[in-house]
Design an enzyme around this catalytic site. Structure first.
Site, PDB file in Angstrom:
ATOM      1  N   ARG A 174     -25.223  -3.210   8.320  1.00  0.00           N
ATOM      2  CA  ARG A 174     -24.848  -4.619   8.107  1.00  0.00           C
ATOM      3  C   ARG A 174     -25.016  -5.595   9.313  1.00  0.00           C
ATOM      4  O   ARG A 174     -25.026  -6.899   9.226  1.00  0.00           O
ATOM      5  CB  ARG A 174     -23.268  -4.692   7.822  1.00  0.00           C
ATOM      6  CG  ARG A 174     -23.026  -3.782   6.661  1.00  0.00           C
ATOM      7  CD  ARG A 174     -21.381  -3.776   6.286  1.00  0.00           C
ATOM      8  NE  ARG A 174     -21.178  -5.040   5.479  1.00  0.00           N
ATOM      9  CZ  ARG A 174     -20.074  -5.251   4.981  1.00  0.00           C
ATOM     10  NH1 ARG A 174     -19.087  -4.631   5.204  1.00  0.00           N
ATOM     11  NH2 ARG A 174     -20.128  -6.333   4.036  1.00  0.00           N
ATOM     12  N   GLU A 204     -18.752  -6.798  11.269  1.00  0.00           N
ATOM     13  CA  GLU A 204     -19.806  -5.867  12.024  1.00  0.00           C
ATOM     14  C   GLU A 204     -20.762  -6.756  12.648  1.00  0.00           C
ATOM     15  O   GLU A 204     -20.986  -6.528  13.993  1.00  0.00           O
ATOM     16  CB  GLU A 204     -20.527  -4.881  11.109  1.00  0.00           C
ATOM     17  CG  GLU A 204     -19.653  -3.609  10.678  1.00  0.00           C
ATOM     18  CD  GLU A 204     -18.953  -3.706   9.332  1.00  0.00           C
ATOM     19  OE1 GLU A 204     -18.281  -3.244   8.723  1.00  0.00           O
ATOM     20  OE2 GLU A 204     -19.019  -5.272   8.853  1.00  0.00           O
ATOM     21  N   LYS A 229       0.775  -1.248   0.100  1.00  0.00           N
ATOM     22  CA  LYS A 229       0.132   0.247  -0.087  1.00  0.00           C
ATOM     23  C   LYS A 229       0.708   1.138   0.056  1.00  0.00           C
ATOM     24  O   LYS A 229       1.738   1.325   0.803  1.00  0.00           O
ATOM     25  CB  LYS A 229      -0.869   0.012   1.206  1.00  0.00           C
ATOM     26  CG  LYS A 229      -1.987   1.055   1.167  1.00  0.00           C
ATOM     27  CD  LYS A 229      -2.797   0.554   2.493  1.00  0.00           C
ATOM     28  CE  LYS A 229      -4.227   1.651   2.621  1.00  0.00           C
ATOM     29  NZ  LYS A 229      -5.011   1.113   3.702  1.00  0.00           N
TER      30      LYS A 229
END
Length: 622
Positions: free
Chosen positions: A396, A368, A283
């Protein structure tokens, strides 16, 4: 940009005729362009710098849109946009400009617009099965998913399903060891083991010494074995977790070596069934400020100086920072308070608590549902869990809030960051659904503080509740000055009064309290008596509503959530049950998906600015 390779790319097939040298130049040009353009607009910089060669390889091996390429989450799709002819990033994430995520209206190459993570494998599974059922055996569905998103349970449900099929599905695991921050959990440790296994490096070295550069036959063997589906399995380590599911595995592959990437993807495509391609990337690759950023490798940036990576304007103290300070203060006072995050430790303000109380902050990954149910377990065990999460992501886990927390009377506090209209990240990031959803949960109490002081107070009151879920919602961005209370009527606070006998009461929920004050001032300028008020705890209906309404003719509610079935309607129904005869006018977000634009633009678009509200009130009175 004369002789610029990027300028010659209008569609993915323009990549086919490029030489290796030209492809290398293209990769560097893309990185240079991303840094120079995103530094002017803000956006997801680090993830895109890390997938340059991978995205080039995907578009050289697969034939988009004939083959479908689905980017999980989608914040790493800027390179994809460039390679599909979208080179104007000057208005990225602003109204009329390119979206920060894939968007079907922009290009036939974009498939999934939802920027919620861990969904791409399911999308690809459905697309691949659809192609098979239609007899389109020359088409492949490709899912590009990060190792961070693989921490989500939905991804593993999809992997389990795909493994039982013979559909042409290629799953590219973009493994950079991170989501926002470093990936955590057992999966991360397992992938770390593959990345760092010395036998893998030794095997690569042996292959290069004995095969590469020693004639076409040995070169062919090197390409086939080193980047083929048996590069790991049976040669250097025990069968891996993906093979245990029954999936063919290719890798790990150096995601910044285009030749390796293309060879691996070609093998996967030719197999004709479900294959995992494990690609190692970095990244922030190629941009020193991002590579040196320990926190998140410039995952998302505002407007920055491209030379240094420093922000052009320092960020103002925000709502998240208020919560970050207060939870640390409470944690010092109460050793039963424990925090949870779904892979966003710093973005939701839990980094300071993690630094001071590392054992009392739990990062569950992008999971979640698991976070909410495990919070119920923590409450059962005598702790008070605080789950800090973006408002849009709590959608969610609604079933878990309802059935695991509320049904069991668990004392769990939900801190909903980025609640309401967020704007520039598009429809999937606006936190506009929570109040309409959560008001139906039995026993749940919901607060919408208006400023820093009421946020601190609401949080402390929330963690004192040990027999039901509590929710505190607050917006994105800087927090304004405190809004003082002129007087209180029950649990409602009067913020502004004009005239002795108000004809109008304007009720602004949460961050819309300032709008209520401004609206009242504009109404009063027309000689109309008006009161502006709010409440910190907005559900259930606050005590004192009937007394505040009194003999007013019109009650106006303003909320930055859904106006249909929102809290304004709940308050109005309560008043009608009491027999109050005042008329009500509800203002909020319409039940539709809002395209990316600034928050101010969306507020104006949906009629939630003070001028539009005042005009509507005056027209209603007339």
């Amino acid at each position: 940009m004369e002789d610029c390779v990027l300028e010659r790319i209008e569609s993915p097939r323009d990549l086919d005729g490029l030489t290796r040298d030209e492809l290398g130049e293209l990769a560097q040009e893309i990185r240079d362009y991303l840094v120079s353009s995103v530094s002017l607009t803000g956006g997801h910089l680090g993830p895109n710098l890390g997938v340059v060669e991978l995205t080039i390889g995907l578009h050289r091996v697969f034939d988009s849109p004939h083959d479908s390429i689905v980017f999980d989450t989608g914040h790493q799709s800027y390179v994809h946009k460039l390679l599909t002819g979208r080179r104007d990033f000057s208005e990225l994430r602003t109204r009329g400009g390119l979206a920060g995520y894939p968007q079907r209206s922009e290009s036939e190459h974009d498939i999934v617009e939802n920027s919620h993570a861990s969904t791409a494998v399911s999308w690809a599974a459905g697309i691949g099965r659809g192609y098979a059922l239609r007899g389109e055996t020359d088409r492949t569905a490709v899912a590009v998913i990060g190792d961070g998103a693989l921490t989500g349970g939905m991804a593993w449900e999809a992997l389990n399903s795909v493994a039982a099929s013979r559909d042409r599905v290629v799953i590219v695991v973009n493994d950079n060891g991170r989501s926002y921050a470093p990936t955590i959990g057992g999966l991360a440790r397992r992938l770390d083991g593959i990345r760092t296994d010395p036998r893998y490096e030794q095997f690569l070295g042996w292959g290069k010494r004995n095969f590469q550069g020693r004639g076409w036959a040995r070169n062919f063997t090197y390409q086939t074995v080193m980047h083929g589906k048996r590069a790991v399995k049976g040669l250097i380590t025990e069968p891996g977790m993906f093979e245990d599911l029954g999936l063919k595995y290719v890798g790990p592959v150096d995601g910044h070596d285009l030749a390796q990437v293309e060879a691996a993807l070609t093998h996967a495509k030719s197999f004709g069934g479900p294959v995992i391609v494990h690609v190692l990337t970095e990244k922030g690759r190629g941009y020193t400020p991002a590579e040196e950023d320990v926190a998140d490798r410039f995952h998302a940036v505002g407007v920055i100086h491209p030379e240094t990576g420093l922000p052009v304007k320092p960020s103002r103290f925000g709502w998240t920072s208020v919560f970050a300070e207060e939870i640390v203060a409470v944690a010092r006072e109460r050793d039963d308070v424990v925090a949870l995050t779904a892979a966003m430790l710093a973005p939701v303000g839990l980094q300071p608590m993690a630094d001071e109380f590392p054992d009392r902050v739990i990062d569950v990954g992008i999971a979640e549902q698991h976070a909410v149910t495990s919070a119920a377990g923590l409450a059962f065990a005598g702790m008070h869990p605080v789950f800090a999460v973006y408002a849009t992501f709590l959608n969610r886990a609604f079933d878990q809030v309802l059935m695991d927390v509320a049904l069991h009377g668990a004392g769990v506090t939900f801190m909903l960051d980025r609640a309401g209209i967020t704007g520039d990240d598009g429809p999937s990031h606006n936190g506009m659904w929570d109040m309409a959803l959560l008001r139906h949960v039995p026993g749940l109490r919901l607060a919408a503080p208006r400023d820093a002081s009421t946020l601190r107070q609401a949080f402390r009151e929330a963690v004192d509740v040990d027999d039901a879920p509590t929710v505190v919602r607050y917006p994105k961005g800087p927090v304004g000055d405190d809004l003082p209370t002129l007087r209180s009527v029950g649990d409602l606070d009067v913020l502004a009064e004009h005239g002795p006998q108000p004809r109008v009461v304007v009720l602004g929920l949460g961050s819309m309290a300032t709008t209520a004050i401004d609206t009242a001032a504009k109404i009063a300028a027309e000689g109309i008596g008006v009161v502006a008020a709010t409440a910190t705890w907005v559900h259930p209906v606050p005590d004192g509503l009937d007394a505040l309404i009194g003999d007013a003719e019109l009650i106006v509610t303003v909320e930055d959530g859904l106006v249909d079935a929102g809290l304004g309607q709940e308050w109005a129904e309560y008043a009608r049950v009491l027999g109050l005869t005042a008329s009500w006018s509800h203002h909020g977000v319409p039940r539709e998906f809002l395209e990316h634009a600034s928050r101010a633009q969306i507020v104006e678009q949906v009629g939630l600015d003070a001028s539009a509200l005042a005009d509507a009130v005056i027209a209603a009175l007339d």
